[in-house]
Design a protein around this motif. Structure first.
Motif, PDB file in Angstrom:
ATOM      1  N   ASP A   1       0.834  -1.199   0.000  1.00 25.99           N
ATOM      2  CA  ASP A   1       0.000   0.000   0.000  1.00 25.99           C
ATOM      3  C   ASP A   1       0.871   1.251   0.000  1.00 25.99           C
ATOM      4  O   ASP A   1       0.614   2.201  -0.738  1.00 25.99           O
ATOM      5  CB  ASP A   1      -0.924  -0.013   1.215  1.00 25.99           C
TER       6      ASP A   1
ATOM      7  N   ARG B   1     -10.077   3.424  -1.965  1.00 22.63           N
ATOM      8  CA  ARG B   1     -10.430   2.004  -1.999  1.00 22.63           C
ATOM      9  C   ARG B   1      -9.768   1.307  -3.187  1.00 22.63           C
ATOM     10  O   ARG B   1      -9.261   0.182  -3.068  1.00 22.63           O
ATOM     11  CB  ARG B   1     -11.945   1.840  -2.080  1.00 22.63           C
ATOM     12  N   LEU B   2      -9.750   1.976  -4.343  1.00 26.86           N
ATOM     13  CA  LEU B   2      -9.120   1.386  -5.528  1.00 26.86           C
ATOM     14  C   LEU B   2      -7.616   1.228  -5.324  1.00 26.86           C
ATOM     15  O   LEU B   2      -7.025   0.230  -5.744  1.00 26.86           O
ATOM     16  CB  LEU B   2      -9.403   2.259  -6.752  1.00 26.86           C
TER      17      LEU B   2
ATOM     18  N   LEU C   1      -7.151  -1.786  -3.127  1.00 33.23           N
ATOM     19  CA  LEU C   1      -7.362  -3.018  -3.896  1.00 33.23           C
ATOM     20  C   LEU C   1      -6.166  -3.310  -4.791  1.00 33.23           C
ATOM     21  O   LEU C   1      -5.777  -4.472  -4.967  1.00 33.23           O
ATOM     22  CB  LEU C   1      -8.638  -2.898  -4.727  1.00 33.23           C
ATOM     23  N   THR C   2      -5.573  -2.270  -5.359  1.00 31.04           N
ATOM     24  CA  THR C   2      -4.371  -2.446  -6.175  1.00 31.04           C
ATOM     25  C   THR C   2      -3.237  -3.012  -5.338  1.00 31.04           C
ATOM     26  O   THR C   2      -2.511  -3.922  -5.763  1.00 31.04           O
ATOM     27  CB  THR C   2      -3.935  -1.100  -6.782  1.00 31.04           C
TER      28      THR C   2
ATOM     29  N   ILE D   1      -3.529  -4.781  -2.585  1.00 33.75           N
ATOM     30  CA  ILE D   1      -3.850  -6.168  -2.223  1.00 33.75           C
ATOM     31  C   ILE D   1      -3.587  -7.100  -3.400  1.00 33.75           C
ATOM     32  O   ILE D   1      -3.043  -8.202  -3.229  1.00 33.75           O
ATOM     33  CB  ILE D   1      -5.309  -6.262  -1.752  1.00 33.75           C
ATOM     34  N   ALA D   2      -3.951  -6.661  -4.607  1.00 33.75           N
ATOM     35  CA  ALA D   2      -3.700  -7.482  -5.791  1.00 33.75           C
ATOM     36  C   ALA D   2      -2.198  -7.687  -6.000  1.00 33.75           C
ATOM     37  O   ALA D   2      -1.749  -8.803  -6.316  1.00 33.75           O
ATOM     38  CB  ALA D   2      -4.318  -6.827  -7.019  1.00 33.75           C
TER      39      ALA D   2
ATOM     40  N   THR E   1     -14.330  -4.416   7.581  1.00 36.11           N
ATOM     41  CA  THR E   1     -13.523  -3.599   6.670  1.00 36.11           C
ATOM     42  C   THR E   1     -12.700  -2.566   7.416  1.00 36.11           C
ATOM     43  O   THR E   1     -11.696  -2.083   6.924  1.00 36.11           O
ATOM     44  CB  THR E   1     -14.422  -2.879   5.658  1.00 36.11           C
TER      45      THR E   1
END
Length: 514
Positions: free
Chosen positions: A50, A75-76, A79-80, A82-83, A198
Motif C-alpha cells: 500500500d 479504496r481502488l 485493492l491495487t 492487495i492485488a 472492513t
C-alpha cells in the motif's frame, strides 16, 4: 512458420498454467490469512505494498483520484495494493503449487494418506510464511499468511486425492484443482472480512456522552446537542461520522507507552515528551472544525468534534523557537510545513468527544491548527521541527497549496418538501477562525436573497454553524446559498475545484416539487 512457433510456445506454456493459477490463488489466500490474523494494521502483509502504491502513483493520478473519485480512489488504491501483494505471494508459492499438482509418482504418494497431503501443503506454505515475516516482522501475520496458503494448497491436494481412483480428462482435473484453490482463497478472504470487518474501529456517537466524562466535557457536548437544529438528515453540530483522509490505507498502530514527541530544529532547547508527560499537563477542551483541502464544493469532508489536549504554546515557549517555519511529522511518514505563527494557538489533542483519541484520528496525539485546512493537522504526531527556511510539504510536492487559511463555504446538504408548496433547505457553513456571520439563501436563481436561520455559535474560534431556511415555491426552482464570514466578507461566487488550494463558489441545487 510464425504460427507454428506460436503454437509450440502455447503448447509448452499450457501445462504450467494450472500450477500458476493455483499459486496465485494460494497467494491471495495468504493475504486473506494475514488479514484474518491481524486485521487492517501495520502487520497486515499488504501494508508495505500500500505504501509502495502511494509512493509510485503519479501526481496526475493522485489528483484525479482526490478530485474525481474521493474515497473511492482510496479504496481502488488499496485493492491495487492487495492485488500486488497476492501476486508476489503467488510467485513464491509456485513451487508448492507445482508439487501438489504433479502427476505420476507424486499423485500416487498423495493418494496414500491425508498425512502426506498435509505435509505437502505445509511445505508449500513455508515460503509465503517466511515472506510475510520478512515484510512485517510479525509472527502472527506470518502464521496467518502461511495458514491461508496451506488451506488453498490443501484444497488443491485434496482434489487430487479425491480423483485418484478416477481417470478424468486432464483438462477437467486441472479445472477442478484450480476451482478448489480459488474457492478456498475466496473463503479465507470472506472469513477475514466477517471476523475483522472492513475497518476494525467503531466510534460511539458523540450524542452518547461517556459516563466517565469530565463535567466540562459533558456540559459542552450537551450544549452542542441542545443547539443543533432538528432537521432530518442534517449532521448535528458535533459530527456523528467524522471523515477520514490519510496518505495510506492502513493506519499506524502507535503504542502510547512507547510514543514520544520531539521538538527539534531551530530551537533554543530541544525537548522530548512521553505520553505521561503530555497527559500530566493542564487539559484544554475545544470545539474545532476540520475540512479537507480536497473536499468538493458541496462535499462531505468537513466535520466538527470536541477535542481535549494540551495547548502547543506551552511546549513552544519552553523550546524557544528561533525559526519562523515549522514541520509536523507523523508516524505514518506524512509531514507538512507551514508558518510557525499558525501553530502558537494549536492544540495537541489526545481525546475526542470525551473519549481517548481513536487510532483512525491520530492516537495517541494529533495536532490541531485553528483555521487551516485539514492537511496540516497531522495525525500520529511524533515531531515538531522548527526551521528558519522554507520547506516544501508533502502535498506541496504534489502540486497542492492547502496550508493556508480555509476558504469560506456554505454547504447545502438537505432539501425537504414539507407539503403544500413549502420547502426546507439546510446545511453547515464554515470560515475558519473568521467565523460565520450570516448565510444567505436565494430561491429564485440569485435574483433575491434572504438571511437563513443560524444555529447559536458554539464556544471556540474555529467552529462551523448550521443554517436552515423554510420557504414557499410554486414549481421547479433553483436554490443558491452563500456565506459571509464574521468580518463581513462574502464567500467567493466563482466555482473552482479543490486543486490547488481548496474549492470555491456558491452551492446551488435545482429543486423539483414531488
Amino acid at each position: 512458420m510464425v504460427k507454428t512457433r506460436i503454437r509450440g510456445a502455447v503448447a509448452r506454456v499450457r501445462p504450467r498454467l494450472p500450477a500458476v493459477a493455483v499459486a496465485f490463488a494460494a497467494g491471495l489466500a495468504a493475504v486473506g490469512g494475514s488479514y484474518l490474523s491481524v486485521g487492517r494494521r501495520p502487520a497486515f502483509v499488504a501494508t508495505p505494498f500500500d505504501r509502495l502504491v502511494v509512493v509510485l502513483s503519479p501526481d496526475a493520478l493522485v489528483t484525479f483520484a482526490i478530485t474525481q473519485l474521493g474515497t473511492l480512489g482510496h479504496r481502488l488504491a488499496f485493492l491495487t495494493a492487495i492485488a500486488a501483494t497476492g501476486a508476489v505471494f503467488g510467485l513464491v508459492t509456485v513451487p508448492g503449487a507445482a508439487f501438489v499438482l504433479a502427476r505420476g509418482p507424486v499423485s500416487r504418494v498423495l493418494s496414500r494418506g491425508s498425512a502426506t497431503i498435509v505435509l505437502g501443503a505445509t511445505l508449500g506454505a513455508v515460503p509465503p510464511g517466511l515472506l510475510a515475516y520478512g515484510l512485517t516482522r510479525s509472527g502472527l501475520s506470518a502464521l496467518g499468511a502461511a495458514g491461508g496458503a496451506e488451506f488453498a494448497l490443501l484444497a488443491t491436494a485434496g482434489t487430487t486425492a479425491l480423483v485418484a481412483g478416477e481417470d478424468p480428462p486432464t483438462g477437467s482435473l486441472a479445472r477442478r484443482r484450480v476451482l478448489g484453490a480459488v474457492g478456498s482463497a475466496i473463503g479465507v478472504g470472506a472469513l477475514g472480512l466477517f471476523v475483522r470487518g472492513t475497518n476494525e474501529e467503531s466510534f460511539p456517537s458523540p450524542l452518547e456522552i461517556p459516563a466517565d466524562a469530565r463535567p466540562e466535557v459533558r456540559e459542552l457536548l450537551e450544549q452542542a446537542k441542545a443547539q443543533s437544529f432538528d432537521v432530518e438528515g442534517l449532521e448535528p453540530l458535533v459530527s456523528t461520522d467524522f471523515y477520514e483522509v490519510d496518505i495510506g490505507n492502513v493506519d499506524p498502530d502507535v503504542d502510547r507507552e512507547e510514543w514520544s514527541l520531539s521538538i527539534t530544529g531551530a530551537v533554543g532547547e530541544s525537548a522530548e515528551y512521553d505520553f505521561e508527560a503530555i497527559e500530566g499537563m493542564t487539559l484544554a477542551d475545544r470545539f474545532a472544525t476540520l475540512r479537507c483541502v480536497g473536499d468538493q464544493l458541496n462535499g462531505w469532508q468537513m466535520d466538527t468534534a470536541l477535542w481535549s489536549g494540551v495547548p502547543v504554546r506551552r511546549l513552544l515557549e519552553a523550546a524557544e523557537p528561533e525559526g519562523d517555519r515549522v514541520i509536523l511529522h507523523g508516524a505514518d511518514g506524512y509531514y507538512n510545513e507551514f508558518p510557525l505563527e499558525a501553530l502558537w494557538s494549536g492544540l495537541l489533542a489526545y481525546r475526542m468527544n470525551g473519549r481517548p483519541l481513536p487510532r483512525a484520528h491520530g492516537a495517541p496525539v494529533r495536532a490541531l491548527v485553528p483555521g487551516h485546512w485539514g492537511e496540516i493537522n497531522v495525525k500520529w504526531l511524533t515531531e515538531i521541527e522548527v526551521r528558519d527556511e522554507d520547506t516544501t510539504g508533502y502535498w506541496e510536492h504534489r502540486g497542492w497549496h492547502g496550508t493556508g487559511p480555509v476558504n469560506t463555504v456554505a454547504k447545502l446538504w438537505q432539501t425537504h418538501s414539507l407539503g403544500s408548496g413549502r420547502f426546507e433547505v439546510a446545511g453547515h457553513a464554515y470560515a475558519g477562525t473568521r467565523g460565520i456571520g450570516a448565510v444567505e439563501v436565494s430561491t429564485d436563481g440569485g435574483d433575491t436573497w434572504v438571511d437563513a436561520e443560524l444555529s447559536d455559535p458554539l464556544p471556540g474560534e474555529d467552529v462551523w454553524r448550521q443554517w436552515c431556511h423554510e420557504y414557499g415555491a410554486g414549481g421547479r426552482h433553483e436554490v443558491i446559498v452563500r456565506a459571509r464570514d464574521g468580518d463581513g466578507n462574502l464567500q467567493i461566487p466563482e466555482k473552482d475545484g479543490p486543486r490547488p488550494d481548496g474549492a470555491t463558489g456558491w452551492v446551488s441545487e435545482t429543486v423539483t416539487p414531488q
